[in-house]
Motif scaffolding. Structure first.
Motif, mmCIF file in Angstrom:
data_model
loop_
_atom_site.group_PDB
_atom_site.id
_atom_site.type_symbol
_atom_site.label_atom_id
_atom_site.label_comp_id
_atom_site.label_asym_id
_atom_site.label_seq_id
_atom_site.Cartn_x
_atom_site.Cartn_y
_atom_site.Cartn_z
ATOM 1 N N ASP A 64 0.844 -1.199 0.000
ATOM 2 C CA ASP A 64 0.000 0.000 0.000
ATOM 3 C C ASP A 64 0.882 1.253 0.000
ATOM 4 O O ASP A 64 1.903 1.307 0.683
ATOM 5 C CB ASP A 64 -0.905 0.006 1.230
ATOM 6 C CG ASP A 64 -1.937 -1.110 1.206
ATOM 7 O OD1 ASP A 64 -2.244 -1.593 0.100
ATOM 8 O OD2 ASP A 64 -2.417 -1.507 2.284
ATOM 9 N N GLY A 65 0.452 2.245 -0.753
ATOM 10 C CA GLY A 65 1.190 3.498 -0.806
ATOM 11 C C GLY A 65 2.258 3.539 -1.877
ATOM 12 O O GLY A 65 2.925 4.566 -2.047
ATOM 13 N N ALA A 66 2.428 2.436 -2.640
ATOM 14 C CA ALA A 66 3.467 2.397 -3.669
ATOM 15 C C ALA A 66 2.968 2.903 -5.009
ATOM 16 O O ALA A 66 3.755 2.992 -5.957
ATOM 17 C CB ALA A 66 4.013 0.982 -3.824
ATOM 18 N N VAL A 118 5.540 5.261 -7.588
ATOM 19 C CA VAL A 118 6.226 6.058 -6.576
ATOM 20 C C VAL A 118 7.733 6.071 -6.825
ATOM 21 O O VAL A 118 8.405 7.086 -6.579
ATOM 22 C CB VAL A 118 5.896 5.531 -5.161
ATOM 23 C CG1 VAL A 118 6.476 4.154 -4.922
ATOM 24 C CG2 VAL A 118 6.397 6.486 -4.094
ATOM 25 N N ALA A 119 8.279 4.967 -7.343
ATOM 26 C CA ALA A 119 9.718 4.931 -7.636
ATOM 27 C C ALA A 119 10.066 5.908 -8.753
ATOM 28 O O ALA A 119 11.110 6.567 -8.713
ATOM 29 C CB ALA A 119 10.139 3.513 -8.018
ATOM 30 N N PHE A 120 9.182 6.002 -9.744
ATOM 31 C CA PHE A 120 9.421 6.936 -10.850
ATOM 32 C C PHE A 120 9.375 8.382 -10.362
ATOM 33 O O PHE A 120 10.266 9.185 -10.682
ATOM 34 C CB PHE A 120 8.379 6.716 -11.943
ATOM 35 C CG PHE A 120 8.305 7.842 -12.942
ATOM 36 C CD1 PHE A 120 9.399 8.183 -13.713
ATOM 37 C CD2 PHE A 120 7.143 8.567 -13.091
ATOM 38 C CE1 PHE A 120 9.334 9.221 -14.633
ATOM 39 C CE2 PHE A 120 7.062 9.610 -14.001
ATOM 40 C CZ PHE A 120 8.159 9.940 -14.773
ATOM 41 N N VAL A 124 4.263 6.649 1.951
ATOM 42 C CA VAL A 124 5.031 5.862 0.982
ATOM 43 C C VAL A 124 5.846 4.818 1.742
ATOM 44 O O VAL A 124 6.538 5.149 2.710
ATOM 45 C CB VAL A 124 5.965 6.772 0.163
ATOM 46 C CG1 VAL A 124 6.856 5.936 -0.757
ATOM 47 C CG2 VAL A 124 5.154 7.768 -0.646
ATOM 48 N N PRO A 125 5.757 3.542 1.344
ATOM 49 C CA PRO A 125 6.521 2.514 2.073
ATOM 50 C C PRO A 125 8.023 2.652 1.830
ATOM 51 O O PRO A 125 8.493 2.512 0.702
ATOM 52 C CB PRO A 125 5.981 1.200 1.495
ATOM 53 C CG PRO A 125 5.445 1.564 0.150
ATOM 54 C CD PRO A 125 4.945 2.976 0.262
ATOM 55 N N VAL A 175 16.689 3.802 -7.135
ATOM 56 C CA VAL A 175 15.525 4.157 -6.302
ATOM 57 C C VAL A 175 14.512 3.017 -6.281
ATOM 58 O O VAL A 175 13.952 2.672 -5.232
ATOM 59 C CB VAL A 175 14.877 5.458 -6.813
ATOM 60 C CG1 VAL A 175 13.536 5.696 -6.126
ATOM 61 C CG2 VAL A 175 15.809 6.641 -6.569
ATOM 62 N N ARG A 176 14.260 2.403 -7.437
ATOM 63 C CA ARG A 176 13.322 1.279 -7.487
ATOM 64 C C ARG A 176 13.815 0.121 -6.634
ATOM 65 O O ARG A 176 13.033 -0.526 -5.918
ATOM 66 C CB ARG A 176 13.144 0.816 -8.937
ATOM 67 C CG ARG A 176 12.091 -0.281 -9.114
ATOM 68 C CD ARG A 176 12.038 -0.768 -10.543
ATOM 69 N NE ARG A 176 13.270 -1.452 -10.929
ATOM 70 C CZ ARG A 176 13.522 -1.921 -12.146
ATOM 71 N NH1 ARG A 176 12.636 -1.737 -13.109
ATOM 72 N NH2 ARG A 176 14.659 -2.538 -12.409
#
Length: 425
Positions: A201-203, A208-210, A287-288, A366-367
């Motif tokens: 959840d929160g990804a 989110v990585a991008f 964000v996790p 980051v990913r």
């Protein structure tokens, strides 16, 4: 105003617009046509069985059919064991896996027998695992590949099973096969599609990585432009306007190299603060983040690398460096980042850019930190080392160019190509 001064900006903007359209529209316009070397694991665990006194292994037949039916120019099908497939999924080396279980032949034989013998029965299963942490678009591509390949397998297996049942019962027993049984054996395999590791959840389905990559890059890129402008203004190299006010202090006697060091010092001091701000915002927004220290450290490095390189470009090329930085970090960076559409589905002229484009390297790291538990094999190692290489290239460019300018006496004096008329009294 001369014709050249009017047409030059128009011509530059036209070239820039053409580059934008080519990169961004070509990036996502035809992923099916551009698909190539899409890595997928194929796992055959089927142990086989003895049917009518003869050994049989339908799983091996299906694996061979998949290997022959999936286009090799589109998909890099890797026939591996289950342990290797899991390792490649965890390391982000494959976008998905097709798994044939150990009891596939046995269940298929039971299904065929159940067509004429009453009793409960379950269809054999083939599992399609996608790897959503590789990007939001990859799961859809994996599903389409599996659906097309397994549809043909389903039809072939169903026809063979139907023939086997009819041979077993003979012409006189064919009437004993019910319509429901005929449908079941004509469509004998149950395909289960499931994520290998569901997204937390929160990804944001992996986006989110991008976006974390994007804010790191923009912090270094735009930060460099702001620092460049403010430092040059404070040192008297460029004027500054505040609304109707025009400020131009006396030029400081500072060399180009020393000016660049000052700017690098400012972005170096700002980088850990900016990285901490991003990390704090991520935590507040849910964000996790499983490795906050690692994310903060790498975020600092990424901002420094982008900032150092962008400032070196500005010091080397002057005003033209603004356009060069924009093209290098943004125009070419977004399509080649692999953050939305994987590199295996982009045009051939975009994929090679990922070998050196800063955004792709930052995205890999980051990913890996956000979605692969900081796994070095999942892209963190490549992203880290390539970021260091990028920093070294920026430092070498900046020091080399500014030192050469200083040695040749090309000081930052005010020079004009035309006489400047005195202002009217």
């Amino acid at each position: 105003m001369t014709v050249r001064k009017f047409t030059a900006p128009v011509a530059l903007l036209t070239v820039f617009a053409a580059l934008l359209a080519t990169m961004y529209l070509g990036y996502a316009s035809n992923t099916e046509k551009n698909l190539h070397d899409f890595p997928v694991a194929l796992v055959d665990q089927d142990l086989g069985d003895t049917i009518d006194g003869k050994p049989a292994n339908f799983g091996a037949q299906i694996a061979e059919a998949l290997a022959a039916g999936i286009p090799a120019d589109k998909v890099d099908l890797r026939v591996v064991g289950i342990a290797s497939a899991r390792a490649q999924l965890e390391n982000g080396e494959v976008y998905g896996a097709i798994v044939i279980p150990s009891d596939f032949t046995k269940r298929l034989a039971i299904l065929g027998a159940a067509a004429v013998v009453p009793g409960d029965v379950e269809r054999p299963v083939i599992t399609v695992l996608n790897n959503p942490r590789m990007g939001p678009y990859t799961a859809g591509i994996m599903t389409r590949i599996a659906d097309r390949a397994l549809a043909q397998v389903q039809q072939t297996v169903g026809a063979n099973l139907t023939d086997r049942v009819r041979t077993t019962v003979g012409p006189e027993g064919a009437a004993e096969i019910s319509g429901a049984a005929r449908l079941a054996i004509a469509d004998p395999v149950r395909i289960i599609e499931t994520p290998f590791r569901p997204m937390p959840d929160g990804a944001g389905q992996g986006l989110v990585a991008f976006f974390y990559t994007l804010i790191l890059l923009l912090a270094g890129f735009t930060g460099a432009m702001i620092i460049h402008t403010l430092i040059d203004s404070d040192l008297g190299f460029t004027p500054t306007e505040y609304g109707p006010l025009f400020v131009h202090p006396p030029r400081a006697g500072v060399s180009r190299l020393r000016t660049l060091f000052i700017k690098w010092g400012v972005i170096g001091a700002a980088a850990p603060v900016l990285s901490a701000v991003f990390l704090g915002a991520a935590k507040l927004l849910g964000v996790p983040v499983t490795s906050p220290l690692l994310l903060w450290l790498y975020g600092t490095l990424a901002i420094v690398a982008v900032g150092f390189t962008a400032l070196a470009v500005l010091a080397t090329f002057g005003t033209a460096g603004l356009m060069i930085n924009l093209v290098l970090f943004v125009v070419l960076g977004l399509p080649s980042s692999a953050a939305t559409v994987p590199l295996e589905a982009v045009p051939g002229y975009i994929e090679p850019l990922a070998r050196f484009e800063p955004m792709h390297q930052i995205y890999l790291a980051v990913r890996a930190i956000l979605l692969f538990d900081g796994n070095a094999e999942a892209g963190l190692s490549q992203g880290f080392w390539m970021t260091l290489v990028g920093s070294a290239v920026g430092v070498a460019l900046g020091i080399g160019a500014t030192s050469a300018y200083d040695r040749r006496g090309l000081h930052r004096d005010v020079r004009t190509s035309e006489p400047v008329p005195a202002p009217a009294s």
